[in-house]
Every structure is written in C-alpha cells, then in structure tokens.
Design a protein around this motif. Structure first.
Motif, PDB file in Angstrom:
ATOM      1  N   GLU A 164       0.842  -1.199   0.000  1.00 56.19           N
ATOM      2  CA  GLU A 164       0.000   0.000   0.000  1.00 56.19           C
ATOM      3  C   GLU A 164       0.873   1.243   0.000  1.00 56.19           C
ATOM      4  O   GLU A 164       1.859   1.294   0.751  1.00 56.19           O
ATOM      5  N   GLU A 165       0.515   2.223  -0.798  1.00 51.33           N
ATOM      6  CA  GLU A 165       1.304   3.461  -0.893  1.00 51.33           C
ATOM      7  C   GLU A 165       2.798   3.156  -0.872  1.00 51.33           C
ATOM      8  O   GLU A 165       3.526   3.533   0.056  1.00 51.33           O
ATOM      9  N   PRO A 166       3.269   2.467  -1.895  1.00 54.10           N
ATOM     10  CA  PRO A 166       4.643   1.956  -1.867  1.00 54.10           C
ATOM     11  C   PRO A 166       5.720   3.028  -1.844  1.00 54.10           C
ATOM     12  O   PRO A 166       6.831   2.768  -1.401  1.00 54.10           O
ATOM     13  N   ASP A 167       5.391   4.246  -2.287  1.00 54.23           N
ATOM     14  CA  ASP A 167       6.412   5.295  -2.298  1.00 54.23           C
ATOM     15  C   ASP A 167       6.481   6.060  -0.977  1.00 54.23           C
ATOM     16  O   ASP A 167       7.237   7.020  -0.853  1.00 54.23           O
ATOM     17  N   THR A 168       5.678   5.613  -0.014  1.00 49.05           N
ATOM     18  CA  THR A 168       5.747   6.233   1.311  1.00 49.05           C
ATOM     19  C   THR A 168       6.686   5.420   2.193  1.00 49.05           C
ATOM     20  O   THR A 168       6.588   4.201   2.257  1.00 49.05           O
ATOM     21  N   PHE A 169       7.600   6.119   2.856  1.00 51.27           N
ATOM     22  CA  PHE A 169       8.526   5.465   3.790  1.00 51.27           C
ATOM     23  C   PHE A 169       7.834   5.408   5.147  1.00 51.27           C
ATOM     24  O   PHE A 169       7.613   6.435   5.786  1.00 51.27           O
ATOM     25  N   ASP A 170       7.457   4.218   5.550  1.00 51.79           N
ATOM     26  CA  ASP A 170       6.612   4.075   6.734  1.00 51.79           C
ATOM     27  C   ASP A 170       7.132   2.916   7.593  1.00 51.79           C
ATOM     28  O   ASP A 170       6.951   1.748   7.249  1.00 51.79           O
ATOM     29  N   ILE A 171       7.750   3.269   8.719  1.00 47.97           N
ATOM     30  CA  ILE A 171       8.387   2.222   9.536  1.00 47.97           C
ATOM     31  C   ILE A 171       7.372   1.431  10.371  1.00 47.97           C
ATOM     32  O   ILE A 171       7.747   0.486  11.066  1.00 47.97           O
ATOM     33  N   THR A 172       6.093   1.819  10.273  1.00 47.35           N
ATOM     34  CA  THR A 172       5.073   1.027  10.977  1.00 47.35           C
ATOM     35  C   THR A 172       4.341   0.097  10.006  1.00 47.35           C
ATOM     36  O   THR A 172       3.352  -0.536  10.361  1.00 47.35           O
ATOM     37  N   ARG A 173       4.830   0.017   8.787  1.00 43.16           N
ATOM     38  CA  ARG A 173       4.199  -0.813   7.760  1.00 43.16           C
ATOM     39  C   ARG A 173       4.092  -2.267   8.245  1.00 43.16           C
ATOM     40  O   ARG A 173       5.046  -2.829   8.765  1.00 43.16           O
ATOM     41  N   ARG A 174       2.918  -2.880   8.039  1.00 44.93           N
ATOM     42  CA  ARG A 174       2.737  -4.266   8.484  1.00 44.93           C
ATOM     43  C   ARG A 174       3.421  -5.238   7.532  1.00 44.93           C
ATOM     44  O   ARG A 174       4.113  -6.167   7.949  1.00 44.93           O
ATOM     45  N   ARG A 175       3.199  -5.001   6.230  1.00 47.01           N
ATOM     46  CA  ARG A 175       3.726  -5.947   5.249  1.00 47.01           C
ATOM     47  C   ARG A 175       5.222  -5.701   5.030  1.00 47.01           C
ATOM     48  O   ARG A 175       5.639  -4.614   4.649  1.00 47.01           O
ATOM     49  N   GLN A 176       6.037  -6.725   5.280  1.00 47.76           N
ATOM     50  CA  GLN A 176       7.488  -6.525   5.212  1.00 47.76           C
ATOM     51  C   GLN A 176       8.185  -7.503   4.273  1.00 47.76           C
ATOM     52  O   GLN A 176       9.407  -7.577   4.256  1.00 47.76           O
ATOM     53  N   ASP A 177       7.412  -8.297   3.522  1.00 48.55           N
ATOM     54  CA  ASP A 177       8.065  -9.338   2.708  1.00 48.55           C
ATOM     55  C   ASP A 177       8.592  -8.762   1.393  1.00 48.55           C
ATOM     56  O   ASP A 177       8.164  -9.142   0.310  1.00 48.55           O
ATOM     57  N   HIS A 178       9.545  -7.851   1.530  1.00 49.69           N
ATOM     58  CA  HIS A 178      10.175  -7.221   0.358  1.00 49.69           C
ATOM     59  C   HIS A 178      11.075  -8.229  -0.371  1.00 49.69           C
ATOM     60  O   HIS A 178      11.299  -9.346   0.109  1.00 49.69           O
ATOM     61  N   LEU A 179      11.581  -7.773  -1.514  1.00 49.51           N
ATOM     62  CA  LEU A 179      12.367  -8.675  -2.372  1.00 49.51           C
ATOM     63  C   LEU A 179      13.867  -8.419  -2.263  1.00 49.51           C
ATOM     64  O   LEU A 179      14.644  -8.989  -3.035  1.00 49.51           O
ATOM     65  N   SER A 180      14.272  -7.572  -1.338  1.00 48.26           N
ATOM     66  CA  SER A 180      15.665  -7.098  -1.351  1.00 48.26           C
ATOM     67  C   SER A 180      16.708  -8.191  -1.165  1.00 48.26           C
ATOM     68  O   SER A 180      17.857  -8.009  -1.565  1.00 48.26           O
ATOM     69  N   PHE A 181      16.342  -9.302  -0.530  1.00 50.89           N
ATOM     70  CA  PHE A 181      17.299 -10.398  -0.382  1.00 50.89           C
ATOM     71  C   PHE A 181      16.984 -11.559  -1.329  1.00 50.89           C
ATOM     72  O   PHE A 181      17.519 -12.655  -1.167  1.00 50.89           O
ATOM     73  N   GLY A 182      16.143 -11.326  -2.324  1.00 47.66           N
ATOM     74  CA  GLY A 182      15.751 -12.414  -3.212  1.00 47.66           C
ATOM     75  C   GLY A 182      14.814 -13.373  -2.482  1.00 47.66           C
ATOM     76  O   GLY A 182      14.198 -13.024  -1.458  1.00 47.66           O
ATOM     77  N   ARG A 183      14.685 -14.574  -2.986  1.00 45.47           N
ATOM     78  CA  ARG A 183      13.765 -15.568  -2.377  1.00 45.47           C
ATOM     79  C   ARG A 183      14.187 -16.980  -2.777  1.00 45.47           C
ATOM     80  O   ARG A 183      14.832 -17.161  -3.804  1.00 45.47           O
ATOM     81  N   TRP A 184      13.832 -17.941  -1.975  1.00 44.90           N
ATOM     82  CA  TRP A 184      14.017 -19.374  -2.239  1.00 44.90           C
ATOM     83  C   TRP A 184      15.472 -19.793  -2.485  1.00 44.90           C
ATOM     84  O   TRP A 184      16.335 -19.373  -1.731  1.00 44.90           O
ATOM     85  N   THR A 185      15.704 -20.526  -3.567  1.00 44.91           N
ATOM     86  CA  THR A 185      16.999 -21.202  -3.731  1.00 44.91           C
ATOM     87  C   THR A 185      18.196 -20.285  -3.487  1.00 44.91           C
ATOM     88  O   THR A 185      19.137 -20.654  -2.799  1.00 44.91           O
ATOM     89  N   HIS A 186      18.155 -19.081  -4.049  1.00 50.52           N
ATOM     90  CA  HIS A 186      19.321 -18.195  -3.953  1.00 50.52           C
ATOM     91  C   HIS A 186      19.125 -17.107  -2.900  1.00 50.52           C
ATOM     92  O   HIS A 186      19.842 -16.102  -2.924  1.00 50.52           O
ATOM     93  N   PHE A 187      18.167 -17.324  -1.994  1.00 50.16           N
ATOM     94  CA  PHE A 187      17.933 -16.311  -0.958  1.00 50.16           C
ATOM     95  C   PHE A 187      19.264 -15.943  -0.292  1.00 50.16           C
ATOM     96  O   PHE A 187      20.088 -16.809   0.005  1.00 50.16           O
ATOM     97  N   CYS A 188      19.453 -14.680  -0.051  1.00 51.02           N
ATOM     98  CA  CYS A 188      20.733 -14.164   0.452  1.00 51.02           C
ATOM     99  C   CYS A 188      21.216 -14.904   1.708  1.00 51.02           C
ATOM    100  O   CYS A 188      20.533 -14.916   2.730  1.00 51.02           O
TER     101      CYS A 188
END
Ligand code: HEM
Length: 379
Positions: free
Chosen positions: A300-324
C-alpha cells in the motif's frame, strides 16, 4: 515485462511476476547470466579461473546444493550472535567523528570501513591485511567490466590484486586446516560434504570470495541508503526515537524502500510466459527487485517510507533457492548502525544536498557520498 533491444535484455518489474520467475527453476536458470572473463595469460601461473566463475549465485541445482550447504554452514544463530559485540564496538569507533565533531562523510568514513571489518572478521583476515580484501573486491567489478569492453590492460591491472588476495586466502585456508580459529573459514574447511570428503582449497576460496563479492559493498550501500532514508524522513526518525520497538520494522522498511540490489539476473531455458508476455528461450532476464518493492499491487502506498508498515516481505534479499546467505548478518549491521546513531547522535541529520549517486551499475544502486551532521553538545 518488457524487452530493451539496446541491451538485448528482458525485464520483469512486478512483485508477483518476479516471485513467479524466482520460483520457476524449470524455465529459468541462474547460470549464464554473468559472463566471467578468463584471467589474462600474464597471471595464468597464479590463477586458472576467477573464483566468482562458480559463485553460488550462478549455480543451478543440483550443483548449487553442495555449494550452498558449505557457504551456509557457518551462518548459525550463535555465530552471528557472537559477532554482535565486535560490530557494535566498530560502529561506536567509526561514528566518533560525528559524535565529537558534529560531522561525518558516512559512506567512506563509516559504512565501507564497518562492512570491511565485518567481512574481514567473518573470513578471519587480520586487520593489517584487510586492504587486500578491499582491493580484491574493488577489482572484481573492474575485471568484469574489462571482460565486457575487451580492455586487456585493464583486465591485467585488475587481476593482480585479485591474485594477491587469493594467495593470501589460500594460505589462510591451509592455516585454518591446521588450527581452527573463531571464523567462517575454519568452519568451512571442517564441513564434511555429502560424500564424506572435505572441501578442497579451491572450493573454500570460491565460497569465501562469494562472501566478499556478495556481502561487502551490498552491506555498505544498504547502511548508506537506509540511513539516508531514515534520517531524511524526520517524522519516521522521531517516531523511532520515541519507540525503539519499531527498530526491526524500520530496518525492513529501509531495505524495501531503498533496496539497492536493483536487479537479479536469470536466463530462460524455454519459451516461457511471464504475466501475459512470452519471453523466448535463451533470453537474459533482469528481475527488477527494487521495482517489485515499490509495486502498488503488493504494498500500500509503496512510495511512502513508513516504519510502521505491516507488510514486510520485500524482495531485497531475493527468495528461495538463492535467498541471500548473509541476510541476517546484513540486517544486524543495519540495526546496529541505527541503534548507534540513536544512542550517540540522536539529532543526526543529512546535510542538505550532500547525497551523491555513485557510478552507474546494472546490479547495484550506489551512493558515493552522504554527509551527516549533528550537534556535538546534544550527542
Ligand atoms: C543488505 C545487504 C545485502 C543485500 C541487499 C543482498 C542481496 C542479495 C540478493 C538479492 C541475493 C539473491 C540474488 C539472486 O537471486 O540472484 C543475494 C544472494 C547472496 N548473498 Fe546477499 N545481500 C546482502 C548482503 C550479503 C552479505 C552480508 C553476505 C555475506 C556475508 C551475502 C551473501 C550472499 C550470497 C553468498 C548469495 C548467493 C546465495 C545463493 O546463490 O544461494 N549477502 N543477496
């Protein structure tokens, strides 16, 4: 999903489409995405192949599995916990100019030295030799670029510091075989492979190089981007000052909002449909992780920097086999950095207009300069 003919490159920008590609190892391969040059003849007596040619991130299953098991072996919760005090001490030492004199150039004076200390400590490199790691890390990208441009002289120049670091690391590996120390090299040389044997020196130095190449600049840049975001949104910084229970969520929001590993790469094995678009077999595909993190269908409102955001499953570390592999370590570095700033320089701010964008790079969004200031009396 779109194709850029000037780069002969497909790109996937939506969160769900990126996840679909990361999950689909039948149609997408992690190998072939990175063409690694061969070392020039002049250094062939020192090195046959550059170690990142077999980096974990470019291996597909089943080859990926033993490499991943080996590189992941030392990353236990207790080994991470045991490094925390050392990272804190370094963070405190490095932030001192800001606390005492009211000013610091955060990227070069804090983030890079801290990240180098962490990687050096993890590998087990004594302080006086850490410059070798730094030179090698910097020259990996130069070697890669000269491989693409065909500049032989640049490739040769980049190869020398890489050879120096490798020879030092090989000696370190032999030393740790004889006597274990509190470092990840010692764990890796003692890690039994599935067939009961132990990894040879080349396998271990390949994995140690993975840690250096994947973990050094990424963490330094994450601290820099994250701090720029947090201090740049004053209301969020004040909210965190008032309530430290928001710290972990703040770290995740820093990773989402300014995830600086912009792209992960895959190649297609077959014609494959992503979203509603067919990508032909044999294509190079960039997964725009930072774009997925700003997808309004996912956040929701992805361009807002909100440290109380509930959803945190971002992609910054990748996912699955090659997860960081280093995600917990990187999170710890960012968290300690924020805590150190909160404790030592609670009124820290970004000097207006001081942020400078680093050299253009397909993978990493880098900052080359970020000045912070604070009132030493408040500190
Ligand atoms: C905030 C800092 C970091 C970010 C944003 C980051 C991001 C990533 C991403 C996106 C991938 C997956 C790439 C793909 O799927 O193609 C990855 C893989 C990897 N990362 Fe990190 N990384 C960070 C820090 C570190 C650190 C500190 C280490 C180690 C000390 C590390 C080691 C690795 C390794 C070895 C892989 C390959 C894993 C595999 O292929 O199985 N990273 N990282």
């Amino acid at each position: 999903v779109f194709y850029a003919p000037e780069f002969n490159l497909w790109s996937v920008s939506r969160y769900d489409d990126i996840l679909a590609v990361l999950r689909d190892e039948t149609n997408f391969s992690a190998s072939g995405a990175l063409a690694v040059p061969d070392p020039p003849d002049e250094v062939r007596d020192r090195i046959d192949t550059f170690p990142w040619k077999r980096s974990t991130v470019t291996l597909d299953p089943p080859e990926h599995r033993p490499a991943r098991k080996l590189i992941q072996a030392p990353f236990t919760p207790s080994s991470l916990a045991s490094r925390e005090a050392g990272i804190r001490a370094n963070a405190l030492r490095l932030i001192a100019p800001l606390r005492n004199e009211g000013r610091i150039e955060f990227v070069r004076e804090y983030a890079f030295p801290l990240s180098l200390a962490v990687i050096g400590d993890v590998i087990g490199v004594e302080e006086s030799k850490r410059e070798l790691l730094l030179a090698a890390a910097e020259n990996v990208f130069k070697a890669q670029n000269s491989g693409i441009t065909g500049d032989r002289q640049a490739l040769l120049e980049a190869s020398e510091p890489i050879c120096d670091a490798l020879e030092y690391i090989d000696a370190l590996i032999e030393d740790r075989r004889r006597e274990a120390q509190d470092d990840y090299t010692s764990v890796m040389v003692r890690r039994q492979l599935d067939d009961g044997s132990y990894p040879d020196t080349e396998e271990v130095h390949t994995r140690l190089f993975d840690l250096l190449v994947a973990g050094f600049e990424t963490s330094a840049q994450m601290m820099s981007h994250g701090v720029a975001a947090l201090l740049g949104h004053r209301d969020q910084w004040e909210a965190l000052r008032a309530d430290r229970s928001l710290l972990d969520a703040a770290v995740e929001e820093m990773l989402r909002y300014r995830g600086q590993v912009k792209r992960a790469f895959r190649t297609t094995r077959n014609d494959v449909v992503v979203g509603e678009t067919t990508i032909p077999a044999g294509s190079l595909v960039a997964l725009l992780l930072a774009s997925g993190n700003r997808d309004n269908a996912a956040f929701e409102e992805p361009d807002t920097f909100d440290i109380t955001r509930r959803r945190q499953d971002h992609l910054s570390f990748g996912r699955w086999t090659h997860f960081c592999v280093g995600a917990s370590l990187a999170r710890m570095e960012v968290r300690i950095t924020v805590e150190t700033l909160l404790d030592q320089c609670p009124d820290a701010r970004v000097v207006e207009g001081s942020e400078r964008v680093g050299a253009a790079d397909l993978r990493l969004d880098s900052i080359s300069r970020l000045e912070l200031e604070c009132d030493p009396a408040a500190a």
